[in-house]
Design a protein around this motif. Sequence first.
Motif, PDB file in Angstrom:
ATOM      1  N   SER A  70       0.866  -1.169   0.000  1.00  0.00           N
ATOM      2  CA  SER A  70       0.000   0.000   0.000  1.00  0.00           C
ATOM      3  C   SER A  70       0.907   1.224   0.000  1.00  0.00           C
ATOM      4  O   SER A  70       2.139   1.114   0.149  1.00  0.00           O
ATOM      5  CB  SER A  70      -0.904   0.020   1.239  1.00  0.00           C
ATOM      6  OG  SER A  70      -0.126   0.218   2.402  1.00  0.00           O
ATOM      7  N   LEU A  71       0.302   2.414  -0.145  1.00  0.00           N
ATOM      8  CA  LEU A  71       1.102   3.635  -0.143  1.00  0.00           C
ATOM      9  C   LEU A  71       1.752   3.897   1.210  1.00  0.00           C
ATOM     10  O   LEU A  71       2.782   4.575   1.295  1.00  0.00           O
ATOM     11  CB  LEU A  71       0.231   4.827  -0.546  1.00  0.00           C
ATOM     12  CG  LEU A  71      -0.190   4.858  -2.025  1.00  0.00           C
ATOM     13  CD1 LEU A  71      -1.125   6.027  -2.283  1.00  0.00           C
ATOM     14  CD2 LEU A  71       1.030   4.945  -2.935  1.00  0.00           C
ATOM     15  N   VAL A 176      -4.371  13.217  -8.435  1.00  0.00           N
ATOM     16  CA  VAL A 176      -4.638  12.974  -7.015  1.00  0.00           C
ATOM     17  C   VAL A 176      -4.607  14.292  -6.241  1.00  0.00           C
ATOM     18  O   VAL A 176      -5.463  14.550  -5.386  1.00  0.00           O
ATOM     19  CB  VAL A 176      -3.623  11.970  -6.439  1.00  0.00           C
ATOM     20  CG1 VAL A 176      -3.764  11.865  -4.918  1.00  0.00           C
ATOM     21  CG2 VAL A 176      -3.831  10.588  -7.071  1.00  0.00           C
ATOM     22  N   GLY A 218      -3.639   6.043  -9.823  1.00  0.00           N
ATOM     23  CA  GLY A 218      -2.783   5.034  -9.224  1.00  0.00           C
ATOM     24  C   GLY A 218      -3.488   3.685  -9.169  1.00  0.00           C
ATOM     25  O   GLY A 218      -4.719   3.620  -9.142  1.00  0.00           O
ATOM     26  N   ALA A 225      -5.167   5.356  -5.294  1.00  0.00           N
ATOM     27  CA  ALA A 225      -4.869   6.278  -4.198  1.00  0.00           C
ATOM     28  C   ALA A 225      -6.114   7.005  -3.716  1.00  0.00           C
ATOM     29  O   ALA A 225      -6.212   7.391  -2.557  1.00  0.00           O
ATOM     30  CB  ALA A 225      -3.813   7.289  -4.644  1.00  0.00           C
ATOM     31  N   THR A 226      -7.080   7.202  -4.613  1.00  0.00           N
ATOM     32  CA  THR A 226      -8.340   7.852  -4.268  1.00  0.00           C
ATOM     33  C   THR A 226      -9.403   7.373  -5.252  1.00  0.00           C
ATOM     34  O   THR A 226      -9.090   6.682  -6.223  1.00  0.00           O
ATOM     35  CB  THR A 226      -8.195   9.386  -4.312  1.00  0.00           C
ATOM     36  OG1 THR A 226      -9.394   9.996  -3.839  1.00  0.00           O
ATOM     37  CG2 THR A 226      -7.893   9.867  -5.716  1.00  0.00           C
TER      38      THR A 226
END
Length: 344
Positions: A70-71, A176, A218, A225-226
């Motif tokens: 994950s980020l 993002v 992403g 990411a969103t």
Amino acid sequence: MGSRAVHFVGSFPAEDTETAMRAMLAVHGCRLRTLPTGETRRYELYVVPILDDLVAQGQLELVRPGQWESLTDRAIYRVPRGVEFRGADIDLGYAAEAEEAWPVFERLRAEHGDPALALQLGMPTDLSLAVVALGVKGALAHRKAFRDATIRDITAIRDLAGDDVVIQLEATAELVLTALGGPLRRVVERAFRLGASIADLAAATPPGTRIGVHLCLGSLRNKAATGPDTRAIVELSNSLVRHWPADRPLEYVHAPFAAGDKPPRTRPAHYRRLSGLALPPHTRFHAGLVHDAPTIEQQRATLDQIETALGREVDGVAAACGLGRHSRPVADRLCTRSAELAGR
């Protein structure tokens, strides 16, 4: 049969370039305008192999390893002490990818019999690569090196393939950050000039360079990411168009209406802002709605909602991001679905 094209964002889960290209041509040959390399060296974790190469080159230093699940589990890098981080000294690998893919592409294009088909070479914008590598603060300090190295590779690729290549600039950080709201968004816009910075990168390429823009949310481990944000898509698209250099063709804008494991939204109200999209007449709009969770009927309804809001048929259909984060069977199913939606 509908007139829509099929667009592949870039990555494809295959063992080599020829296998990836043949798979994409097999399903969509008559509808493709560009054929990606498949990014087979970097399709699973996108820019991570590039960053690993920069560590091997001595240009980046690994501060904290990460599993990239994950980020929040990403690796952390920095520029080593004593290193002058310059574009002239770093190799991002895009030119080598094009050199390997070009003869394969030429042979397959001849077999396919479509001389208008162009090779597509995808690369993150300098801001996107800098933010992933060094974070927002590091990107402010070292972005220029990524920009200079990107331009050098684009120049080499154009020298190799001329007008037969389309460079796809992949704007992840920009989309993002555009999706942020409130005062933070204004601070980010002042610092990075999001849409204008994409146009600035295009303006630094050789005159006549054919460029497409992939707005990206992403898809690390197939998780974005969103979520999809139509407001951000319209605002960023219109901004980059306002600043776009007149002598660099903007071939297309690809917009994500799904996000990794999140399927497209189903309410028509979500797409109404698309009525404000202001692309030039020659710029194609590719709708990234293809997803494996909804039924084909639900996907057709979403396509209708998008086209109703636009007031016209989209120029192409696509997945929200590259197919490389999927298994090969899922990627093949998404290929088939793309063809079904394009020809409805």
